[in-house]
Design a protein around this motif. Structure first.
Motif, PDB file in Angstrom:
ATOM      1  N   THR A 141      13.514  -5.838 -10.778  1.00 33.25           N
ATOM      2  CA  THR A 141      12.508  -6.357 -10.287  1.00 33.25           C
ATOM      3  C   THR A 141      10.695  -5.370 -10.449  1.00 33.25           C
ATOM      4  O   THR A 141      11.268  -4.094 -10.008  1.00 33.25           O
ATOM      5  N   SER A 142       9.979  -6.006 -11.095  1.00 33.80           N
ATOM      6  CA  SER A 142       8.176  -5.029 -11.423  1.00 33.80           C
ATOM      7  C   SER A 142       8.365  -5.106  -9.831  1.00 33.80           C
ATOM      8  O   SER A 142       8.524  -5.908  -8.801  1.00 33.80           O
ATOM      9  N   THR A 143       7.394  -3.497  -9.151  1.00 33.11           N
ATOM     10  CA  THR A 143       7.706  -3.807  -7.763  1.00 33.11           C
ATOM     11  C   THR A 143       5.710  -5.031  -7.426  1.00 33.11           C
ATOM     12  O   THR A 143       7.077  -5.798  -6.102  1.00 33.11           O
ATOM     13  N   PRO A 144       5.275  -5.171  -7.860  1.00 36.63           N
ATOM     14  CA  PRO A 144       4.790  -6.368  -7.630  1.00 36.63           C
ATOM     15  C   PRO A 144       5.074  -7.826  -7.593  1.00 36.63           C
ATOM     16  O   PRO A 144       4.873  -8.350  -6.386  1.00 36.63           O
ATOM     17  N   ASP A 145       6.099  -7.544  -8.773  1.00 36.68           N
ATOM     18  CA  ASP A 145       6.982  -9.039  -8.541  1.00 36.68           C
ATOM     19  C   ASP A 145       7.646  -9.264  -7.671  1.00 36.68           C
ATOM     20  O   ASP A 145       8.037 -10.317  -6.487  1.00 36.68           O
ATOM     21  N   TRP A 146       8.166  -7.965  -6.705  1.00 35.15           N
ATOM     22  CA  TRP A 146       9.345  -7.867  -5.843  1.00 35.15           C
ATOM     23  C   TRP A 146       8.494  -7.693  -4.574  1.00 35.15           C
ATOM     24  O   TRP A 146       9.153  -8.809  -3.542  1.00 35.15           O
ATOM     25  N   ALA A 151       0.649  -1.298   0.307  1.00 39.46           N
ATOM     26  CA  ALA A 151      -0.425   0.100   0.135  1.00 39.46           C
ATOM     27  C   ALA A 151       0.764   0.958  -0.205  1.00 39.46           C
ATOM     28  O   ALA A 151       0.433   2.030  -0.386  1.00 39.46           O
ATOM     29  N   HIS A 152       1.747   1.222   0.295  1.00 44.66           N
ATOM     30  CA  HIS A 152       2.956   2.490   0.711  1.00 44.66           C
ATOM     31  C   HIS A 152       3.865   2.887  -0.455  1.00 44.66           C
ATOM     32  O   HIS A 152       4.835   3.320   0.356  1.00 44.66           O
ATOM     33  N   THR A 153       4.239   1.980  -0.979  1.00 44.04           N
ATOM     34  CA  THR A 153       5.856   1.305  -2.504  1.00 44.04           C
ATOM     35  C   THR A 153       4.757   1.896  -3.282  1.00 44.04           C
ATOM     36  O   THR A 153       4.139   1.047  -4.119  1.00 44.04           O
ATOM     37  N   THR A 154       5.218   3.126  -4.008  1.00 44.48           N
ATOM     38  CA  THR A 154       4.697   3.809  -5.142  1.00 44.48           C
ATOM     39  C   THR A 154       5.519   3.591  -6.493  1.00 44.48           C
ATOM     40  O   THR A 154       5.297   3.486  -7.223  1.00 44.48           O
ATOM     41  N   ALA A 155       6.446   3.170  -6.134  1.00 44.75           N
ATOM     42  CA  ALA A 155       7.965   2.980  -7.246  1.00 44.75           C
ATOM     43  C   ALA A 155       7.014   1.668  -7.505  1.00 44.75           C
ATOM     44  O   ALA A 155       6.957   0.292  -7.726  1.00 44.75           O
ATOM     45  N   SER A 156       7.923   1.535  -9.219  1.00 39.20           N
ATOM     46  CA  SER A 156       7.602   0.362 -10.572  1.00 39.20           C
ATOM     47  C   SER A 156       8.793  -0.361 -10.154  1.00 39.20           C
ATOM     48  O   SER A 156       8.239  -1.830 -10.542  1.00 39.20           O
ATOM     49  N   HIS A 157       9.857  -0.073  -9.943  1.00 32.08           N
ATOM     50  CA  HIS A 157      10.870  -0.825 -10.685  1.00 32.08           C
ATOM     51  C   HIS A 157      11.679  -1.129  -8.984  1.00 32.08           C
ATOM     52  O   HIS A 157      12.431   0.181  -8.238  1.00 32.08           O
ATOM     53  N   VAL A 158      11.986  -2.409  -8.454  1.00 34.33           N
ATOM     54  CA  VAL A 158      13.436  -2.466  -7.389  1.00 34.33           C
ATOM     55  C   VAL A 158      14.640  -2.983  -7.790  1.00 34.33           C
ATOM     56  O   VAL A 158      14.232  -3.754  -8.278  1.00 34.33           O
ATOM     57  N   VAL A 159      15.971  -2.739  -7.768  1.00 31.66           N
ATOM     58  CA  VAL A 159      16.702  -2.569  -8.264  1.00 31.66           C
ATOM     59  C   VAL A 159      17.768  -3.876  -6.063  1.00 31.66           C
ATOM     60  O   VAL A 159      17.800  -2.561  -5.500  1.00 31.66           O
ATOM     61  N   GLU A 160      17.662  -5.369  -6.809  1.00 35.07           N
ATOM     62  CA  GLU A 160      18.845  -5.062  -5.367  1.00 35.07           C
ATOM     63  C   GLU A 160      20.144  -5.823  -6.039  1.00 35.07           C
ATOM     64  O   GLU A 160      20.314  -6.549  -7.246  1.00 35.07           O
ATOM     65  N   ALA A 161      21.225  -5.944  -5.275  1.00 35.44           N
ATOM     66  CA  ALA A 161      22.323  -6.435  -5.703  1.00 35.44           C
ATOM     67  C   ALA A 161      22.738  -7.814  -3.976  1.00 35.44           C
ATOM     68  O   ALA A 161      22.914  -7.201  -3.093  1.00 35.44           O
ATOM     69  N   ALA A 162      23.463  -8.629  -4.589  1.00 42.69           N
ATOM     70  CA  ALA A 162      23.866  -9.331  -3.224  1.00 42.69           C
ATOM     71  C   ALA A 162      24.818  -8.922  -2.706  1.00 42.69           C
ATOM     72  O   ALA A 162      24.931  -8.743  -1.390  1.00 42.69           O
ATOM     73  N   GLY A 163      25.559  -7.750  -3.312  1.00 45.11           N
ATOM     74  CA  GLY A 163      26.402  -7.842  -2.274  1.00 45.11           C
ATOM     75  C   GLY A 163      26.860  -5.840  -2.512  1.00 45.11           C
ATOM     76  O   GLY A 163      27.177  -5.267  -2.164  1.00 45.11           O
ATOM     77  N   GLY A 164      25.839  -5.960  -2.996  1.00 48.22           N
ATOM     78  CA  GLY A 164      25.093  -4.751  -3.164  1.00 48.22           C
ATOM     79  C   GLY A 164      25.707  -3.264  -4.192  1.00 48.22           C
ATOM     80  O   GLY A 164      26.367  -4.244  -4.701  1.00 48.22           O
ATOM     81  N   LEU A 165      25.351  -2.230  -4.647  1.00 51.09           N
ATOM     82  CA  LEU A 165      25.350  -1.940  -5.696  1.00 51.09           C
ATOM     83  C   LEU A 165      26.434  -0.131  -5.021  1.00 51.09           C
ATOM     84  O   LEU A 165      25.521  -0.074  -4.578  1.00 51.09           O
TER      85      LEU A 165
END
Length: 850
Positions: free
Chosen positions: A701-706, A530-544
């Protein structure tokens, strides 16, 4: 009476075998948890980098223990630093001037990631180091030459094998200071130490890429020829008499060099095991006490015969108590053996599921086993005290009574215990609303346990009637068997309650534990959605690296970028220091990737020292909008902050938000944990976003999938915790169900014989016994589930204080498992002895002959 007690144990071994099994498994459960908790407290993991400085006799590094003033109080908070602390590079000159010092070598290390992501050889996180630091291990060149220019790299042999690199190869490395492209000029290896995947840079490149500024991780000191190491170390201590600096020699060089990366895992493991121990201890005491009580109840006529031939009440009490102590000692010894095996199994499960650090084991240990043995004897004694008193009150005339109906089951003790624990449960439910979400889980466990005790104590009042009500349809459908089943349930009150007690326990503990976990997880995921309006989320195992945020901002169609650096902070409130999850973000952009509903304060005009708290975080630390407070970073640095606003939720962000620029200097590796991206309406830049993410070793990843992946991961974690937390307790309860039914098999043999003499066929007899057992189990299951739902509804009410959308999540899977397990245990436990009874001669059994 001791001889009588021993003879009774010999002659009634089947009945006492039930008590022995219950006690042995109960002590085994307690011993398992005690051994694993003891091992967890004593566990000293091998930290990454522990062997980095074996090649230098004196090491100077930052102390990794924090001592924070406790606000207005006179004391201080002491604990391990969440972030590895560094020391000023300027100390090099002061140390070099100490008499007896021949050389001072600075070392910088930092987390890296080879691109494409996922390459490592030893299984640990790869690190980058300055080439000068190689002499502190020491490493030796096995191929090529040392790095000379800015783009030269020397790679450890383990990492070279994993990456398929050799001298002349090119590598792309993600570092806190950005992505670096380089050429492998050499391959190196260290002998006699734990392999560590390492990329060495020139000293200048390491200083830039570590983002550490004018700080280093350690200074290695070589004494001059003939100088005594300890004397030189003492001189260095005098020269660097600065708080937080450690001068180590000998084996101390491997201690406290880096922050313990397993600290949180160990704390979580101990908390999980503590909860497991509470549940296991409760289950063990509950089952053992009810089993001993049932044992005495089954011998009521035998005890009356003893009274008839002259045994005094105190003689009966002593006999019953001595029997229990003999069974208790034997069961406790067997339980300790079971605990040793169980501890090894549980420790392995914890490691495999990521709930314990690598290398964690648990085995036999003297003190936990002694405690478990003593607990076994105490449980046996406590379980038989009430039962022995009831046994002493058996009247001699009861030896002449042959009625099957139980008399005066609701004693004064049952009334007192039942009402007391009902009041306790009601008080805890009321307290739960004031305690908040942090205390919801442990309090809900105690509520469930209190209701189970109350339900068992008051069980004779309602369980036979509830069970009979469930069995009425059977009476209508099978008039030849149904009425008999209902009458057995009404007259055999003790057997009904004793059979139902472990079923209630199993259902209540399982459904409440998993239900509370699922409800909390669902509430968190729904709130994040309900409170995340971003469309995409990016992550990396060791960080970016930080420059990735700039690259994402340049993608056409991306309208807002919120890079996040997660960290642990310490908030001071009054005389208390609170550990709080925090994050460095772009305070100006976060409101465009998250819906921040302001409760108090304002998000306009945020300054460099502004912080934003979620409502839950503000309630925990007691901060309010408009106030100024003291805050400590994970490396112990202090700052003053102004609370700009309190918001309903951070949409997956930690509870305390501040600017990324203020957090980065106090994090050892200021890599971006997560990047949230908002895109314009009608645009779909997924392709370019994925390409940029891959360039820096991340996954977009798209936010819904994330969010769906977050929910799945939380669900799997709940299942793992569920299986570890109460798996053994549930297995114990299932065995207790079968145990109680098998213990009552002696009395049922005569019942079976009477039914056969009265004209019942073997099939009718088996059907009647089976129907009675299944009906009792069904009634107990309903009571147990009702108890669990009471706790679950209470917890949901607490969650709604901060999340109005929180709702009860019924764990249908757990209910199905408990139902199937309980019914299966009951069916097996009644069919086997019933078939044996049917094989005997009915007239002989009715006459009482063996």
């Amino acid at each position: 009476m001791l001889w009588t007690a021993l003879r009774t144990l010999r002659d009634r071994w089947i009945l006492f075998a039930g008590s022995f099994v219950a006690l042995a498994l109960g002590v085994g459960l307690v011993a398992t948890n005690a051994l694993v908790i003891s091992a967890a407290v004593r566990f000293d993991p091998v930290l990454p980098g522990a062997d980095r400085y074996t090649g230098v006799p004196i090491l100077v590094h930052a102390e990794q223990e924090l001592r924070l003033p406790s606000g207005n109080g006179p004391g201080e908070w002491i604990g391990e630093a969440p972030e590895t602390r560094r020391i000023p590079a300027a100390l090099t000159g002061r140390i070099a001037a100490v008499p007896g010092v021949a050389q001072v070598i600075a070392d910088r290390w930092f987390t890296i990631q080879l691109l494409p992501a996922g390459v490592n050889g030893s299984g640990g996180t790869p690190v980058g180091r300055s080439w000068s630091g190689a002499a502190l291990t020491p490493y030796r060149m096995v191929a090529g030459t040392a790095p000379q220019a800015d783009g030269d790299l020397v790679v450890s042999a383990s990492l070279a094998r994993a990456a398929g690199a050799q001298v002349g190869s090119t590598l792309r490395v993600s570092t806190p200071g950005g992505v670096a492209d380089g050429r492998v000029t050499g391959i190196t290896e260290a002998s006699g130490v734990t392999p560590e995947d390492t990329v060495f840079f020139t000293d200048a490149a390491a200083a830039r890429l570590s983002a550490a500024g004018e700080q280093v991780d350690a200074l290695g000191v070589q004494p001059a020829a003939g100088a005594a190491t300890e004397q030189v170390a003492a001189g260095i201590r005098d020269a660097v008499a600065t708080d937080g600096v450690t001068v180590a020699t000998g084996t101390a060089r491997a201690e406290g060099v880096v922050a313990d990366p397993y600290r949180q895992a160990r704390e979580d493991m101990v908390a999980l095991l503590a909860m497991t121990a509470v549940i296991a201890g409760f289950v063990a005491v509950f089952v053992v006490a009810s089993t001993f009580a049932f044992t005495v109840a089954e011998r009521r006529r035998e005890i009356a015969l003893l009274r008839l031939v002259g045994a005094a009440p105190q003689d009966v009490r002593r006999m019953v108590f001595r029997e229990s102590m003999v069974v208790g000692a034997l069961g406790a010894l067997a339980g300790c053996g079971i605990g040793v095996v169980g501890a090894g199994f549980l420790a392995g499960r914890l490691v495999r599921n990521g709930l314990a650090p690598p290398g964690f084991t648990a085995g036999a240990s003297g003190l936990p086993l002694v405690i478990a043995f003593v607990v076994g004897l105490l449980v046996a004694a406590l379980g038989v005290i009430s039962a022995s008193r009831r046994a002493a009150r058996v009247a001699p005339v009861e030896a002449l009574r042959d009625a099957a109906a139980d008399r005066r089951v609701m004693t004064g003790g049952r009334w007192f215990a039942g009402v007391l624990f009902l009041v306790v449960a009601a008080g805890l439910v009321i307290a739960l609303r004031a305690a908040g979400a942090e205390a919801a889980v442990p309090i809900s466990v105690v509520v469930t346990e209190a209701l189970i005790i109350a339900g068992t104590a008051l069980g004779p009042l309602f369980l036979p009637h509830l069970t009979a009500l469930l069995g009425r349809p059977l009476a209508w459908l099978t008039p030849s068997i149904g009425p008999l089943v209902l009458q057995n349930i009404r007259t055999g009150v003790r057997r009904t309650v004793s059979t139902g007690a472990p079923v209630m326990l199993t259902a209540a503990i399982a459904v409440s534990t998993l239900g509370v976990g699922a409800t909390i997880t669902t509430s968190v995921v729904d709130e994040n959605r309900a409170h995340t309006t971003a469309s995409h989320v990016v992550e990396a195992a060791g960080g970016l690296p930080g420059q990735a945020a700039t690259a994402f901002a340049g993608v056409p169609g991306v309208t807002a970028v919120t890079p996040v650096i997660d960290t642990e902070l310490f908030a001071v409130s009054g005389d208390t220091v609170w550990s709080v999850g925090g994050a460095g973000v772009d305070l100006g952009a976060v409101s465009r990737t998250h819906r921040l509903d302001v409760v108090s304060g304002s998000l306009d005009g945020l300054a460099a020292d502004s912080v934003v708290l979620t409502r839950e975080g503000a309630d925990m630390v007691g901060w309010k909008a408009g106030e100024r407070h003291t805050l400590y970073f994970g490396d112990g640095s202090r700052t003053e902050v102004a609370v700009a606003a309190v918001v309903v939720s951070g949409g997956g962000l930690p509870g305390l938000l501040l600017s990324r620029e203020s957090v980065a200097p106090h994090v050892h590796d200021p890599m971006l944990t997560t990047v949230y991206l908002a895109t314009g309406a009608g645009t779909d830049p997924s392709g370019p976003i994925t390409e940029v993410a891959g360039r820096y070793g991340g996954t977009a990843t798209s936010t819904p999938d994330w969010l769906a992946a977050q929910a799945d991961a939380a669900g799997r974690a709940n299942q793992v915790v569920f299986s570890l937390l109460i798996g053994m307790a549930l297995l114990y309860s299932a065995i207790a169900i079968a145990n109680t039914l098998l213990m009552s098999a002696g009395r049922r043999r005569r019942e079976v014989a009477l039914l056969r003499v009265a004209g019942g066929t073997g099939r009718q007899v088996l059907t009647a016994i089976l129907y009675e057992t299944l009906t009792v189990i069904a009634g107990a299951l309903l009571v147990g589930i009702a108890v669990a739902m009471t706790s679950l509804i209470a917890v949901t009410g607490v969650l709604r204080q901060t999340d109005p959308g929180a709702h009860v999540v019924v764990p249908w899977g757990a209910i199905a498992v408990v139902v199937v397990t309980s019914l299966a245990a009951g069916v097996v436990a009644v069919l086997i002895p019933s078939r044996i009874a049917l094989a005997g001669r009915a007239l002989s059994l009715v006459a009482g002959r063996r």
